[in-house]
Write a protein that holds these residues in place. Structure first.
Motif, short mmCIF file in Angstrom:
data_model
loop_
_atom_site.label_atom_id
_atom_site.label_comp_id
_atom_site.label_asym_id
_atom_site.label_seq_id
_atom_site.Cartn_x
_atom_site.Cartn_y
_atom_site.Cartn_z
N TYR A 123 0.82 -1.21 0.00
CA TYR A 123 0.00 0.00 0.00
C TYR A 123 0.86 1.26 0.00
O TYR A 123 0.51 2.26 -0.65
CB TYR A 123 -0.93 0.00 1.21
N TRP A 133 -7.02 -2.91 -5.74
CA TRP A 133 -7.69 -2.69 -4.47
C TRP A 133 -8.03 -4.03 -3.85
O TRP A 133 -8.71 -4.86 -4.49
CB TRP A 133 -8.99 -1.91 -4.66
N ASN A 144 -15.35 -1.06 1.80
CA ASN A 144 -15.34 0.18 2.59
C ASN A 144 -15.73 1.39 1.74
O ASN A 144 -16.47 2.27 2.18
CB ASN A 144 -13.96 0.41 3.19
N HIS A 145 -15.22 1.43 0.50
CA HIS A 145 -15.53 2.53 -0.41
C HIS A 145 -17.02 2.56 -0.74
O HIS A 145 -17.66 3.62 -0.71
CB HIS A 145 -14.71 2.38 -1.70
N ARG A 194 -11.12 -2.97 0.80
CA ARG A 194 -11.08 -1.55 0.42
C ARG A 194 -12.26 -1.21 -0.46
O ARG A 194 -12.86 -0.13 -0.33
CB ARG A 194 -9.77 -1.23 -0.29
#
Length: 305
Positions: free
Chosen positions: A134, A174, A181-182, A178
């Motif tokens: 990341y 991703w 969450n987005h 992630r």
């Protein structure tokens, strides 16, 4: 419902509508109206929308030279509405049509500019043995040759998008958490992977009916933030972001849409077809200012002659 669909298709296929859109879309008018008629037949709730809203949503796809036929995955016209209890029964009211990009539409728009090479996206599985840093945004896979259709099933690890620029492959990845969450933060229609409505059913919304396509589109839009692209492509992506942010919540428990009797209204998204702020990004695009020749009169049988 069948009568509503037939009436709406009669308007779409009328000589007056054909002539009107020939002035705007020239030789593409017939294909545009045929596609619109097919979409209404496939999704009868679109017959409940205002004709002007419906043609405006479809015109956004036509402006971008994208098809609204769901099987192609380039663009979608999705009906949003709310359900109100009338005489003890739930009925759908105030249905509005909304334009949404599909990730295949993004691919077509970007590649048509000729500024980048091949653009694509994919699911990444645990069997691919992905490694993602990341901090440096670096992604590698130990097993790029894994094929879920040949080698057996494997849990999803994440999603990637890529394009080629001057021979170099640019990749964005991703992890699945992630993406989740987005979606929970930015989409008004996603409440988590295990969410059920008050009836114990999974919502029929794009993030639930086609999560992989929505995830790939999300990663692809992140990838393209700094990629060479035209203003037209940037505007289309901005419009798609805006629509996703403003889509009405679908969970019956939510009470953000209200009338004089809050107990009798529940928000609803009606469609199950796939595919975040600011002014209208299409404001500078000439639509001929005439998506609907019937805008100032009632849609009666006389209008369709």
């Amino acid at each position: 419902m069948a009568n509503e669909v037939a009436q709406r298709q009669k308007i779409i296929n009328s000589d007056k509508m054909q002539k009107h859109f020939e002035e705007i879309l020239k030789d593409n008018a017939a294909g545009f109206l045929s596609g619109l008629s097919t979409v209404v037949a496939l999704n009868p709730d679109l017959a409940k929308t205002n004709m002007n809203d419906l043609t405006n949503a479809a015109m956004r796809a036509a402006i971008l030279d994208l098809s609204v036929l769901p099987d192609l995955g380039e663009a979608y016209v999705i009906p949003y509405g709310k359900r109100t209890k009338v005489d003890g029964k739930w009925v759908t009211k105030d249905v509005k049509a909304q334009f949404q990009l599909g990730y295949r539409g993004i691919i077509k728009l970007v590649q048509n500019t000729g500024r980048v090479g091949r653009l694509g996206g994919s699911v990444v599985y645990e069997a691919n043995k992905p490694h993602y840093n990341y901090v440096f945004d670096e992604f590698t896979m130990e097993n790029e040759n894994y094929d879920p259709y040949v080698d057996g099933e494997s849990p999803v690890a994440g999603y990637l998008a890529f394009y080629y620029l001057d021979g170099e492959r640019i990749v964005k990845y991703w992890p699945i958490q992630r993406v989740i969450n987005h979606a929970m933060k930015f989409s008004q229609t996603y409440k988590g992977p295990d969410h059920k409505d008050r009836y114990g059913k999974t919502p029929q919304t794009p993030w639930y009916t086609d999560f992989d396509a929505m995830a790939i589109k999300t990663v692809m839009k992140d990838l393209l933030k700094f990629a060479p692209k035209t203003t037209k492509v940037a505007q289309a992506i901005a419009e798609d972001d805006k629509n996703e942010h403003e889509a009405r919540d679908v969970t019956p428990e939510t009470e953000e849409i209200t009338t004089t009797d809050d107990q009798n209204v529940e928000p609803e998204i009606i469609d199950n077809q796939p595919e975040e702020k600011g002014d209208n990004p299409f404001a500078g695009v000439d639509t001929g200012d005439a998506p609907n020749p019937f805008a100032e009169k009632n849609e009666t049988s006389e209008d369709m002659k």
